[in-house]
Structure formats: structure tokens, C-alpha cells
Design a protein around this motif. Structure first.
Motif, PDB file in Angstrom:
ATOM      1  N   LYS A   1       0.837  -1.209   0.000  1.00 24.22           N
ATOM      2  CA  LYS A   1       0.000   0.000   0.000  1.00 24.22           C
ATOM      3  C   LYS A   1       0.869   1.256   0.000  1.00 24.22           C
ATOM      4  O   LYS A   1       0.579   2.228  -0.707  1.00 24.22           O
ATOM      5  N   GLU A   2       1.932   1.230   0.807  1.00 20.46           N
ATOM      6  CA  GLU A   2       2.836   2.374   0.847  1.00 20.46           C
ATOM      7  C   GLU A   2       3.559   2.546  -0.483  1.00 20.46           C
ATOM      8  O   GLU A   2       3.702   3.671  -0.975  1.00 20.46           O
ATOM      9  N   LEU A   3       3.998   1.459  -1.073  1.00 20.49           N
ATOM     10  CA  LEU A   3       4.703   1.528  -2.355  1.00 20.49           C
ATOM     11  C   LEU A   3       3.807   2.087  -3.451  1.00 20.49           C
ATOM     12  O   LEU A   3       4.258   2.877  -4.292  1.00 20.49           O
ATOM     13  N   ALA A   4       2.531   1.712  -3.429  1.00 15.82           N
ATOM     14  CA  ALA A   4       1.589   2.228  -4.425  1.00 15.82           C
ATOM     15  C   ALA A   4       1.369   3.724  -4.247  1.00 15.82           C
ATOM     16  O   ALA A   4       1.149   4.454  -5.223  1.00 15.82           O
TER      17      ALA A   4
ATOM     18  N   HIS B   1       5.200   5.692  -5.079  1.00 21.17           N
ATOM     19  CA  HIS B   1       5.665   5.682  -6.468  1.00 21.17           C
ATOM     20  C   HIS B   1       7.169   5.998  -6.581  1.00 21.17           C
ATOM     21  O   HIS B   1       7.563   6.960  -7.254  1.00 21.17           O
ATOM     22  N   PRO B   2       8.038   5.224  -5.933  1.00 17.10           N
ATOM     23  CA  PRO B   2       9.482   5.508  -6.026  1.00 17.10           C
ATOM     24  C   PRO B   2      10.008   5.289  -7.438  1.00 17.10           C
ATOM     25  O   PRO B   2       9.558   4.390  -8.149  1.00 17.10           O
TER      26      PRO B   2
ATOM     27  N   ILE C   1      12.147  -1.005 -11.345  1.00 14.55           N
ATOM     28  CA  ILE C   1      12.817   0.296 -11.281  1.00 14.55           C
ATOM     29  C   ILE C   1      14.295   0.052 -10.970  1.00 14.55           C
ATOM     30  O   ILE C   1      14.671  -1.022 -10.485  1.00 14.55           O
ATOM     31  N   PRO C   2      15.178   1.026 -11.246  1.00 22.61           N
ATOM     32  CA  PRO C   2      16.614   0.818 -11.048  1.00 22.61           C
ATOM     33  C   PRO C   2      16.997   0.658  -9.574  1.00 22.61           C
ATOM     34  O   PRO C   2      16.380   1.251  -8.694  1.00 22.61           O
TER      35      PRO C   2
ATOM     36  N   LEU D   1      12.785   8.471  -4.094  1.00 28.43           N
ATOM     37  CA  LEU D   1      13.709   7.366  -3.816  1.00 28.43           C
ATOM     38  C   LEU D   1      13.200   6.502  -2.678  1.00 28.43           C
ATOM     39  O   LEU D   1      12.700   7.006  -1.665  1.00 28.43           O
ATOM     40  N   LEU D   2      13.361   5.183  -2.824  1.00 31.29           N
ATOM     41  CA  LEU D   2      13.055   4.216  -1.771  1.00 31.29           C
ATOM     42  C   LEU D   2      14.363   3.649  -1.224  1.00 31.29           C
ATOM     43  O   LEU D   2      15.147   3.078  -1.968  1.00 31.29           O
ATOM     44  N   ILE D   3      14.577   3.809   0.079  1.00 27.54           N
ATOM     45  CA  ILE D   3      15.781   3.267   0.724  1.00 27.54           C
ATOM     46  C   ILE D   3      15.412   1.988   1.456  1.00 27.54           C
ATOM     47  O   ILE D   3      14.396   1.913   2.148  1.00 27.54           O
ATOM     48  N   ILE D   4      16.261   0.970   1.313  1.00 28.24           N
ATOM     49  CA  ILE D   4      16.042  -0.345   1.918  1.00 28.24           C
ATOM     50  C   ILE D   4      17.118  -0.612   2.968  1.00 28.24           C
ATOM     51  O   ILE D   4      18.307  -0.398   2.741  1.00 28.24           O
TER      52      ILE D   4
END
Length: 227
Positions: A103-106, A109-110, A144-145, A188-191
């Protein structure tokens, strides 16, 4: 010779095509609402919206979520993943990030994924970068990259788990450096594997800010307690 084991109970999986045993899958519970609207920690009262930490200091990131509580069971699991050579545990963690964070990723939109890096010396000792392994799984699924090498850890630091919040920030000061130039990424999405005080996430997020990133989100396998 090395059969896949359950990342929670650590017993050999009867179904070697599975990622977790059925009993542990039933017992495992993600962090539920009410959660801090900033870092995703569990909080007692929903009307507060933010945990004590996020109420009392600002962060470099915009929003994030940790999937599972960083309790005794998950602490042992993460330790075996990082330092025990159980790289296959990352396959389950990566799927959990995508499933429980969908839900957060949707909403976020990173445009790209970035792993919190470890120092090259530690990577040689472990044989792999645990956050990068997860980031690659997430990036591939989202198509995505994965920005490998965009942030580097330039000096080894003391173990964060043994330090207080202020000591953690001091410990990480000037320990990360970003790839020069505009990264041409606005979201940007940080993991990372674990979020506790947010010191590491802030240090990496700052490098992203300095290189043109406008919106910064994170997902972690585990998250510490809120207030």
C-alpha cells in the motif's frame, strides 16, 4: 548439501520451494496500526500520530515503514541472516517488504531503490551486503533501477546496537558519501534491514537530499518500538 531453512524457527523446510514454514507464517505478525506516520513505529495512541522520537527531532526522510517488530525472535533471525551466512533468509524478507509494504509503495511511487551500504571490510567478512540483497529483490519486482554505488560508507563505525541515540548520530557523522552530481531521481526508496533510532537512515537520506532527491521513503524488515 545446504537445505533451505525457515528464517524464523531455523529448522530445515520440508518444502524446499517455500520461504518459511507454515507454522511460523501463521504466527508472524507485522507491525499494525496505530503506527507513527513518519517512521512506522508502533505507537499506543492513534491520535498522537507520531512516536516520541519523531515528535522531538526532525528526520531527513519523508516517510517509512518497518514490517516486523524488532523483538527477540526477529533479532535472532536478522543476526543469522547478516552474520550467520543465511542469505536465503533475504528471499523471504524481500517478499515480505513487497507484500506488507504494497500500500505504501503504491502511494509513494518511487523511481529508484537504494540500499543502505555497509563498509567494504564488513562486506568482505560477510560475503555480501544484506541490504543490497533486499534492494535488488524489491527493485526487480517494481521494475525500477537499483542505485548500486550511489552512496558509499567511507569509514568503519562501531556497532550501532551498543550506542544511545546521540552516540549513534555522532558515530555516523561523515561516514557516508554520495556519488557526485545530480542523481536525476526525484522519488527514492531506501532499503535497510532494521530501523531503530533512524540515525543511519538520516545519514543516507541526507546524501540523497544533497544530490537532488526530493522525496525519500524507506522500508525495513524490522522496526524498533515507539512510545
Amino acid at each position: 548439501m545446504y537445505p533451505r531453512c525457515c528464517p524464523i524457527c531455523h529448522r530445515v523446510l520440508q518444502d524446499q520451494n517455500g520461504l518459511i514454514c507454515p507454522d511460523c507464517l501463521k504466527s508472524l505478525r507485522p507491525v499494525e496500526e496505530p503506527r507513527c506516520k513518519k517512521c512506522g513505529k508502533s505507537i499506543e495512541y492513534e491520535e498522537e500520530e507520531l512516536c516520541w522520537d519523531c515528535q522531538n527531532r526532525s528526520h531527513e526522510f519523508d516517510e517509512g515503514r518497518g514490517i516486523f517488530p524488532y523483538d527477540k525472535v526477529m533479532r535472532r533471525s536478522i543476526l543469522k541472516y547478516k552474520d550467520g551466512g543465511r542469505r536465503e533468509y533475504g528471499d523471504f524478507y524481500g517478499k515480505a517488504l513487497l507484500y506488507y509494504g504494497r500500500k505504501e509503495l503504491a502511494r509513494w511511487h518511487p523511481q529508484a531503490v537504494l540500499a543502505v551500504p555497509i563498509h567494504p571490510k564488513k562486506k568482505r567478512m560477510r560475503g555480501f551486503d544484506q541490504a543490497e540483497y533486499l534492494a535488488e529483490i524489491v527493485a526487480e519486482e517494481l521494475k525500477i533501477p537499483c542505485l548500486q554505488g550511489y552512496v558509499k560508507k567511507t569509514k568503519p563505525t562501531a556497532a550501532q546496537k551498543n550506542l544511545g541515540a546521540s552516540q549513534r548520530r555522532k558515530n555516523l557523522r561523515d561516514s557516508f558519501v554520495g556519488l557526485p552530481g545530480d542523481w536525476k531521481v526525484s522519488s527514492l526508496l531506501i532499503i535497510e534491514d532494521v530501523y531503530t533510532t533512524g540515525s543511519t537512515m538520516d545519514a543516507v537520506s541526507l546524501q540523497a537530499r544533497l544530490h537532488g532527491v526530493e522525496k525519500i521513503y524507506f522500508l525495513t524488515v524490522c522496526v524498533g518500538k515507539g512510545n
